[in-house]
Design a protein around this motif. Sequence first.
Motif, PDB file in Angstrom:
ATOM      1  N   ALA A  53       0.822  -1.213   0.000  1.00 57.84           N
ATOM      2  CA  ALA A  53       0.000   0.000   0.000  1.00 57.84           C
ATOM      3  C   ALA A  53       0.858   1.267   0.000  1.00 57.84           C
ATOM      4  CB  ALA A  53      -0.924   0.000   1.210  1.00 57.84           C
ATOM      5  N   PRO A  64       1.251   6.390  -1.200  1.00 65.33           N
ATOM      6  CA  PRO A  64       0.025   5.575  -1.156  1.00 65.33           C
ATOM      7  C   PRO A  64      -1.151   6.211  -1.898  1.00 65.33           C
ATOM      8  CG  PRO A  64       0.695   6.286   1.059  1.00 65.33           C
ATOM      9  CD  PRO A  64       1.817   6.577   0.146  1.00 65.33           C
ATOM     10  N   TRP A  65      -1.266   7.544  -1.828  1.00 67.08           N
ATOM     11  CA  TRP A  65      -2.448   8.170  -2.438  1.00 67.08           C
ATOM     12  C   TRP A  65      -2.404   8.146  -3.967  1.00 67.08           C
ATOM     13  CZ3 TRP A  65       0.947  10.417   0.940  1.00 67.08           C
ATOM     14  CH2 TRP A  65       1.877  11.322   0.421  1.00 67.08           C
ATOM     15  N   LEU A  66      -1.283   7.746  -4.534  1.00 65.56           N
ATOM     16  CA  LEU A  66      -1.228   7.636  -5.996  1.00 65.56           C
ATOM     17  C   LEU A  66      -1.233   6.192  -6.483  1.00 65.56           C
ATOM     18  CD1 LEU A  66       1.378  10.427  -6.855  1.00 65.56           C
ATOM     19  CD2 LEU A  66      -1.105  10.529  -7.033  1.00 65.56           C
ATOM     20  N   VAL A 126      -4.518   1.702  -4.421  1.00 71.21           N
ATOM     21  CA  VAL A 126      -4.655   0.432  -3.740  1.00 71.21           C
ATOM     22  C   VAL A 126      -5.597   0.684  -2.572  1.00 71.21           C
ATOM     23  CG1 VAL A 126      -3.481  -1.208  -2.246  1.00 71.21           C
ATOM     24  CG2 VAL A 126      -2.380  -0.418  -4.322  1.00 71.21           C
ATOM     25  N   TYR A 145      -7.509  -0.493   0.921  1.00 73.51           N
ATOM     26  CA  TYR A 145      -7.027  -1.291   2.036  1.00 73.51           C
ATOM     27  C   TYR A 145      -8.179  -1.411   3.034  1.00 73.51           C
ATOM     28  CZ  TYR A 145      -3.037  -2.784   5.024  1.00 73.51           C
ATOM     29  OH  TYR A 145      -2.135  -3.477   5.788  1.00 73.51           O
ATOM     30  N   SER A 194     -13.199   3.788  -3.951  1.00 74.98           N
ATOM     31  CA  SER A 194     -12.010   4.534  -4.360  1.00 74.98           C
ATOM     32  C   SER A 194     -11.489   3.997  -5.687  1.00 74.98           C
ATOM     33  CB  SER A 194     -10.934   4.456  -3.273  1.00 74.98           C
ATOM     34  OG  SER A 194     -10.443   3.138  -3.173  1.00 74.98           O
ATOM     35  N   ALA A 247      -6.943   7.234   5.080  1.00 71.33           N
ATOM     36  CA  ALA A 247      -7.221   8.337   4.156  1.00 71.33           C
ATOM     37  C   ALA A 247      -6.250   8.318   2.979  1.00 71.33           C
ATOM     38  CB  ALA A 247      -7.144   9.670   4.890  1.00 71.33           C
ATOM     39  N   ALA A 248      -4.986   8.020   3.270  1.00 66.24           N
ATOM     40  CA  ALA A 248      -3.971   8.000   2.206  1.00 66.24           C
ATOM     41  C   ALA A 248      -4.293   6.932   1.162  1.00 66.24           C
ATOM     42  CB  ALA A 248      -2.580   7.759   2.798  1.00 66.24           C
ATOM     43  N   THR A 249      -4.721   5.749   1.624  1.00 69.11           N
ATOM     44  CA  THR A 249      -5.021   4.702   0.654  1.00 69.11           C
ATOM     45  C   THR A 249      -6.289   5.029  -0.134  1.00 69.11           C
ATOM     46  OG1 THR A 249      -6.297   3.400   2.234  1.00 69.11           O
ATOM     47  CG2 THR A 249      -3.966   2.889   2.069  1.00 69.11           C
ATOM     48  N   LEU A 250      -7.105   5.945   0.377  1.00 70.44           N
ATOM     49  CA  LEU A 250      -8.300   6.349  -0.367  1.00 70.44           C
ATOM     50  C   LEU A 250      -8.009   7.520  -1.299  1.00 70.44           C
ATOM     51  CD1 LEU A 250     -10.853   6.058   2.550  1.00 70.44           C
ATOM     52  CD2 LEU A 250     -10.649   4.537   0.587  1.00 70.44           C
ATOM     53  N   GLY A 251      -6.746   7.896  -1.392  1.00 65.51           N
ATOM     54  CA  GLY A 251      -6.356   8.907  -2.373  1.00 65.51           C
ATOM     55  C   GLY A 251      -6.136  10.301  -1.802  1.00 65.51           C
ATOM     56  N   ALA A 252      -6.133  10.448  -0.476  1.00 65.86           N
ATOM     57  CA  ALA A 252      -5.951  11.776   0.100  1.00 65.86           C
ATOM     58  C   ALA A 252      -4.465  12.099   0.266  1.00 65.86           C
ATOM     59  CB  ALA A 252      -6.666  11.858   1.445  1.00 65.86           C
ATOM     60  N   ARG A 253      -4.051  13.227  -0.310  1.00 64.91           N
ATOM     61  CA  ARG A 253      -2.672  13.690  -0.122  1.00 64.91           C
ATOM     62  C   ARG A 253      -2.512  14.236   1.294  1.00 64.91           C
ATOM     63  NH1 ARG A 253      -0.115  14.840  -5.053  1.00 64.91           N
ATOM     64  NH2 ARG A 253      -1.348  13.964  -6.742  1.00 64.91           N
ATOM     65  N   GLN A 270      -5.361  15.166   3.826  1.00 64.94           N
ATOM     66  CA  GLN A 270      -5.569  14.387   5.047  1.00 64.94           C
ATOM     67  C   GLN A 270      -5.714  15.318   6.242  1.00 64.94           C
ATOM     68  OE1 GLN A 270      -2.252  11.643   5.551  1.00 64.94           O
ATOM     69  NE2 GLN A 270      -2.300  11.145   3.398  1.00 64.94           N
TER      70      GLN A 270
END
Lengths: 364, 226
Positions: A48, A75-77, A80, A82, A150, B124-130, B134
């Motif tokens: 991740a 991770p935000w790019l 994936v 989780y 997502s 939050a990061a894994t859902l795409g938040a920078r 965040q």
Amino acid sequence: MNDLTLQLDCRGQDSFRLQLDCQLPGSGVTAIYGSSGGGKSTLLDCIAGLRRPEPGGLIRFQGEDWLSPDLFVPPWLRRVAYVFQDSRLFPHLDVKQNLEYASRRCPANSGTSMQQVVRWLALGELLNHNPAELSAGQRQRVAIGRALLSAPKLLLLDEPLANLDHAASQQCLACLQHLARELALPMLYVSHDIEEVSQLADHLVLLEQGRIVDQGSLLDLCGRLDSRLSHEEQAAAILLGTIGTHDPDFALTELEVEGETLLLGSRQQPAGQQRRLRVPARDVSVCRQRPLDSSILNILPVTLTQLEEDGDARVLLRLALGSQYLLARITRKSANRLQLKVGDPLFAQIKSAALLMESADHNE
Amino acid sequence: MSTAELDAIYLTIALATITTVLLLILGTPLAWWLSRQKAGWPAWVEALVAMPLILPPTVLGFYLLLLFAPDTALGSAWERLTGTRLAFSFSALVMGSVIYSLPFVVQPLQTAFQRVPESLLHAAATLGARPLDQFRSIVLPLTRRSFITAASLGFAHTVGEFGVVLMIGGNIPGETQVLSIALYDYVESLQFAEAHRLAAGLVVFSMALLFLLYRRDRRDSWRMRA
């Protein structure tokens, strides 16, 4: 090319070290199975991007590098998703806002729609509730829904059912099976529960003390004697069969496996569907002649293909049924008395077997 | 109320407001950074931030006075840029207040930030938040109340400042004469009635602010988990 390539060296606490150099399938459900402390969650964190392995590692998914010696994709790019053991719903947002948190941050018009996710996971009633008001099972369903929204390329699940009671975990499992079939979304599923894994996984990776000790298709790995699985107490082979007719008088359902018919206690199932049958090794015994007056219903002609000692007192047998395999665990004394040899034709008596849940009709 | 008193009230409010705004701007990233550090050398930074809590204000004021003098790097640079002297100016008061009230803003924020679990930020990061996203979408809403606490404490503490102001601001009416100094003047010149007016006003103000703050804290305390 479509695989997940991993070359990782990751240090944890107390000299723990995760060291992998492997390729995992880039489709279907891959279960990562092993006892706790084996590095399963560490592995998911690395994939991740939540944890940085030692320099020099490589993570490549479907041809795209997420980690290489001169690249670290945050991770935000990675796209994936989780699902954590502890849900991690945002406490200041209600269920609907938690779901929207994900959908708002994913590329437009990609992935599944909110309505679909709400229907699949039966979240309609929960939308206006706060996470604190939900049961553990409901929270986990919301977390799965949030992950799906997502629009991930890969879904990671870290023991998502560990905190749930049996009923809730069966419901979640049914949802996951349904999703795995509907979405063509590759999943990495971490678990230490072999029954969960048997229901869901296509591919199985055995992880012990930070290293992969074995991997292969679930059906193959469960039916082999040289895998660590067959020596566990709850070792069981998985058979693949087709549902036949249902006998309501005795509440038994037929399952056709390799031309043989097994009778299983179960509710009526739609005929013609493929099912997995889990047959624990400890519930299989063998005899040379077909017993005529046994109380055991399921007696199958098999061929002994392999025999291995399992501790001092017991012996593990691998029994071929057509192209599939059963495992039987018997005492060494019985094996001696029967003078079992590889190639012997035998009859396997199956005392119990569990028809694994089918995803198609999980809404019943 | 005399013009001098009104001037002092206005000046005090202006000083406290500007200081609070600056403290929120500077203190938030500092508190966030501190909240995410493990033990070790960042403790030095924490100690530095907390110094005004225990140092006599006159110590701080003394060093700031030396720092603001026209012959120092800061003092001369200021004079070149703005054409005015830094020492004994309102700007000097603002700088002194920011340092003096820093712990009152940083500490509540840091405590609140530390209570935001890393795990939520990971989710939050894994859902795409920078990272900034965040912070805005997870950390801010979960710690909003602590911002109010931090701002109130920073404001109130700046209003109550005396020693530092006296050292670096002097006592120039309309420029650096804040309420606490005006009160001191009244007492020095034995004008007790006027002194009472200001002192009682400050007591009532502080009491009311703290009451509102604590009442709110009790009413709905921050709930992280069910």
